[in-house]
Design a protein around this motif. Structure first.
Motif, PDB file in Angstrom:
ATOM      1  N   ALA A 181       0.841  -1.206   0.000  1.00 32.89           N
ATOM      2  CA  ALA A 181       0.000   0.000   0.000  1.00 32.89           C
ATOM      3  C   ALA A 181       0.871   1.249   0.000  1.00 32.89           C
ATOM      4  O   ALA A 181       0.574   2.219  -0.701  1.00 32.89           O
ATOM      5  N   ALA A 182       1.957   1.236   0.762  1.00 30.72           N
ATOM      6  CA  ALA A 182       2.859   2.393   0.817  1.00 30.72           C
ATOM      7  C   ALA A 182       3.503   2.653  -0.542  1.00 30.72           C
ATOM      8  O   ALA A 182       3.617   3.800  -0.972  1.00 30.72           O
ATOM      9  N   HIS A 183       3.918   1.602  -1.218  1.00 25.06           N
ATOM     10  CA  HIS A 183       4.524   1.754  -2.544  1.00 25.06           C
ATOM     11  C   HIS A 183       3.506   2.312  -3.553  1.00 25.06           C
ATOM     12  O   HIS A 183       3.837   3.183  -4.354  1.00 25.06           O
ATOM     13  N   ILE A 184       2.292   1.822  -3.493  1.00 22.19           N
ATOM     14  CA  ILE A 184       1.259   2.265  -4.434  1.00 22.19           C
ATOM     15  C   ILE A 184       0.923   3.736  -4.193  1.00 22.19           C
ATOM     16  O   ILE A 184       0.839   4.528  -5.132  1.00 22.19           O
ATOM     17  N   ARG A 185       0.726   4.113  -2.941  1.00 19.87           N
ATOM     18  CA  ARG A 185       0.402   5.508  -2.618  1.00 19.87           C
ATOM     19  C   ARG A 185       1.507   6.446  -3.090  1.00 19.87           C
ATOM     20  O   ARG A 185       1.252   7.501  -3.671  1.00 19.87           O
ATOM     21  N   SER A 186       2.752   6.054  -2.834  1.00 17.14           N
ATOM     22  CA  SER A 186       3.889   6.873  -3.255  1.00 17.14           C
ATOM     23  C   SER A 186       3.948   7.008  -4.773  1.00 17.14           C
ATOM     24  O   SER A 186       4.188   8.100  -5.302  1.00 17.14           O
ATOM     25  N   ALA A 187       3.706   5.910  -5.478  1.00 20.85           N
ATOM     26  CA  ALA A 187       3.759   5.939  -6.943  1.00 20.85           C
ATOM     27  C   ALA A 187       2.675   6.845  -7.524  1.00 20.85           C
ATOM     28  O   ALA A 187       2.910   7.556  -8.498  1.00 20.85           O
ATOM     29  N   ILE A 188       1.516   6.847  -6.909  1.00 19.61           N
ATOM     30  CA  ILE A 188       0.413   7.672  -7.402  1.00 19.61           C
ATOM     31  C   ILE A 188       0.682   9.154  -7.156  1.00 19.61           C
ATOM     32  O   ILE A 188       0.458   9.994  -8.027  1.00 19.61           O
ATOM     33  N   ILE A 189       1.178   9.495  -5.976  1.00 17.35           N
ATOM     34  CA  ILE A 189       1.407  10.909  -5.638  1.00 17.35           C
ATOM     35  C   ILE A 189       2.694  11.427  -6.267  1.00 17.35           C
ATOM     36  O   ILE A 189       2.736  12.541  -6.774  1.00 17.35           O
ATOM     37  N   GLY A 190       3.750  10.656  -6.224  1.00 14.31           N
ATOM     38  CA  GLY A 190       5.015  11.061  -6.832  1.00 14.31           C
ATOM     39  C   GLY A 190       6.031  11.515  -5.810  1.00 14.31           C
ATOM     40  O   GLY A 190       5.692  11.967  -4.722  1.00 14.31           O
ATOM     41  N   ASN A 191       7.296  11.404  -6.194  1.00 16.95           N
ATOM     42  CA  ASN A 191       8.368  11.701  -5.242  1.00 16.95           C
ATOM     43  C   ASN A 191       9.087  13.020  -5.506  1.00 16.95           C
ATOM     44  O   ASN A 191      10.107  13.295  -4.885  1.00 16.95           O
ATOM     45  N   SER A 192       8.532  13.868  -6.383  1.00 14.82           N
ATOM     46  CA  SER A 192       9.179  15.166  -6.604  1.00 14.82           C
ATOM     47  C   SER A 192       8.166  16.214  -7.056  1.00 14.82           C
ATOM     48  O   SER A 192       7.093  15.882  -7.573  1.00 14.82           O
ATOM     49  N   ARG A 193       8.560  17.469  -6.866  1.00 20.85           N
ATOM     50  CA  ARG A 193       7.787  18.615  -7.329  1.00 20.85           C
ATOM     51  C   ARG A 193       8.764  19.691  -7.794  1.00 20.85           C
ATOM     52  O   ARG A 193       9.853  19.840  -7.232  1.00 20.85           O
ATOM     53  N   VAL A 194       8.345  20.449  -8.797  1.00 21.74           N
ATOM     54  CA  VAL A 194       9.127  21.578  -9.291  1.00 21.74           C
ATOM     55  C   VAL A 194       8.293  22.834  -9.060  1.00 21.74           C
ATOM     56  O   VAL A 194       7.136  22.901  -9.479  1.00 21.74           O
ATOM     57  N   ILE A 195       8.897  23.809  -8.369  1.00 23.66           N
ATOM     58  CA  ILE A 195       8.195  25.043  -8.038  1.00 23.66           C
ATOM     59  C   ILE A 195       8.975  26.215  -8.623  1.00 23.66           C
ATOM     60  O   ILE A 195      10.189  26.326  -8.390  1.00 23.66           O
ATOM     61  N   PRO A 196       8.320  27.099  -9.367  1.00 23.83           N
ATOM     62  CA  PRO A 196       9.021  28.281  -9.893  1.00 23.83           C
ATOM     63  C   PRO A 196       9.506  29.176  -8.746  1.00 23.83           C
ATOM     64  O   PRO A 196       8.874  29.261  -7.691  1.00 23.83           O
ATOM     65  N   VAL A 197      10.623  29.853  -9.012  1.00 20.26           N
ATOM     66  CA  VAL A 197      11.185  30.837  -8.081  1.00 20.26           C
ATOM     67  C   VAL A 197      11.286  32.158  -8.827  1.00 20.26           C
ATOM     68  O   VAL A 197      11.818  32.207  -9.938  1.00 20.26           O
ATOM     69  N   GLU A 198      10.771  33.213  -8.226  1.00 20.15           N
ATOM     70  CA  GLU A 198      10.886  34.546  -8.806  1.00 20.15           C
ATOM     71  C   GLU A 198      11.128  35.538  -7.678  1.00 20.15           C
ATOM     72  O   GLU A 198      10.523  35.414  -6.609  1.00 20.15           O
ATOM     73  N   ASN A 199      12.068  36.467  -7.913  1.00 18.21           N
ATOM     74  CA  ASN A 199      12.469  37.438  -6.885  1.00 18.21           C
ATOM     75  C   ASN A 199      12.895  36.747  -5.593  1.00 18.21           C
ATOM     76  O   ASN A 199      12.620  37.227  -4.492  1.00 18.21           O
ATOM     77  N   GLY A 200      13.531  35.577  -5.740  1.00 13.62           N
ATOM     78  CA  GLY A 200      14.036  34.834  -4.592  1.00 13.62           C
ATOM     79  C   GLY A 200      12.974  34.147  -3.753  1.00 13.62           C
ATOM     80  O   GLY A 200      13.265  33.667  -2.657  1.00 13.62           O
ATOM     81  N   GLU A 201      11.743  34.062  -4.258  1.00 17.97           N
ATOM     82  CA  GLU A 201      10.620  33.475  -3.506  1.00 17.97           C
ATOM     83  C   GLU A 201       9.988  32.331  -4.292  1.00 17.97           C
ATOM     84  O   GLU A 201       9.879  32.392  -5.519  1.00 17.97           O
ATOM     85  N   LEU A 202       9.525  31.313  -3.572  1.00 17.89           N
ATOM     86  CA  LEU A 202       8.740  30.261  -4.201  1.00 17.89           C
ATOM     87  C   LEU A 202       7.419  30.847  -4.688  1.00 17.89           C
ATOM     88  O   LEU A 202       6.780  31.619  -3.966  1.00 17.89           O
ATOM     89  N   LEU A 203       7.010  30.498  -5.888  1.00 19.07           N
ATOM     90  CA  LEU A 203       5.734  30.984  -6.406  1.00 19.07           C
ATOM     91  C   LEU A 203       4.618  29.992  -6.060  1.00 19.07           C
ATOM     92  O   LEU A 203       3.997  29.385  -6.929  1.00 19.07           O
ATOM     93  N   LEU A 204       4.375  29.854  -4.775  1.00 22.27           N
ATOM     94  CA  LEU A 204       3.269  29.030  -4.298  1.00 22.27           C
ATOM     95  C   LEU A 204       2.004  29.875  -4.271  1.00 22.27           C
ATOM     96  O   LEU A 204       2.063  31.089  -4.049  1.00 22.27           O
TER      97      LEU A 204
END
Length: 133
Positions: free
Chosen positions: A83-106
């Motif tokens: 179950a842990a492997h399946i959940r991880s595979a579905i959600i994913g192990n990385s994210r890419v977040i833009p940075v502008e003016n030294g801040e995360l663009l969340l």
């Protein structure tokens, strides 16, 4: 690149890591670019979602438990943590977040979370900020 550790306390834990990631972006000195957040584990994941209301991550954990139950006698993986492997595979192990003016663009309500699905454990989080100073 930087690495920090997160200690989880339960089999399923969701930990807000936004402040750690923001600190790494600040230390990098990058003004414009991208921040990669990666967890090098097959039973953990990283995701972005609302961080203002803790019920949101509780609901996510609850529904993952219902959709992908821990106890399912049809799993073939012999270690007992399919179950842990399946959940991880579905959600994913990385994210890419833009940075502008030294801040995360969340977004206004967004936070970055480490999701633990086979805890408790100590997990590594790798942060790489790429761009222009």
């Amino acid at each position: 690149m930087s690495v920090f550790s997160v200690r989880t306390t339960k089999r399923t834990s969701i930990v807000n890591i936004t402040s750690y990631v923001k600190e790494e972006v600040k230390k990098s000195g990058i003004r414009s670019g991208f921040c990669v957040v990666y967890v090098p584990h097959t039973t953990a994941a990283v995701f972005i979602n609302e961080g203002a209301d803790p019920d949101v991550v509780r609901d996510i954990a609850y529904m993952l438990e219902r959709l992908i139950p821990w106890e399912d006698h049809t799993y073939a993986h012999s270690e007992g943590n399919s179950a842990a492997h399946i959940r991880s595979a579905i959600i994913g192990n990385s994210r890419v977040i833009p940075v502008e003016n030294g801040e995360l663009l969340l977004g206004r309500w967004e936070s970055i979370f480490l999701a633990e699905f086979d805890g408790p454990r100590e997990r590594k989080v790798i942060v790489k900020v790429i761009g222009e100073k």
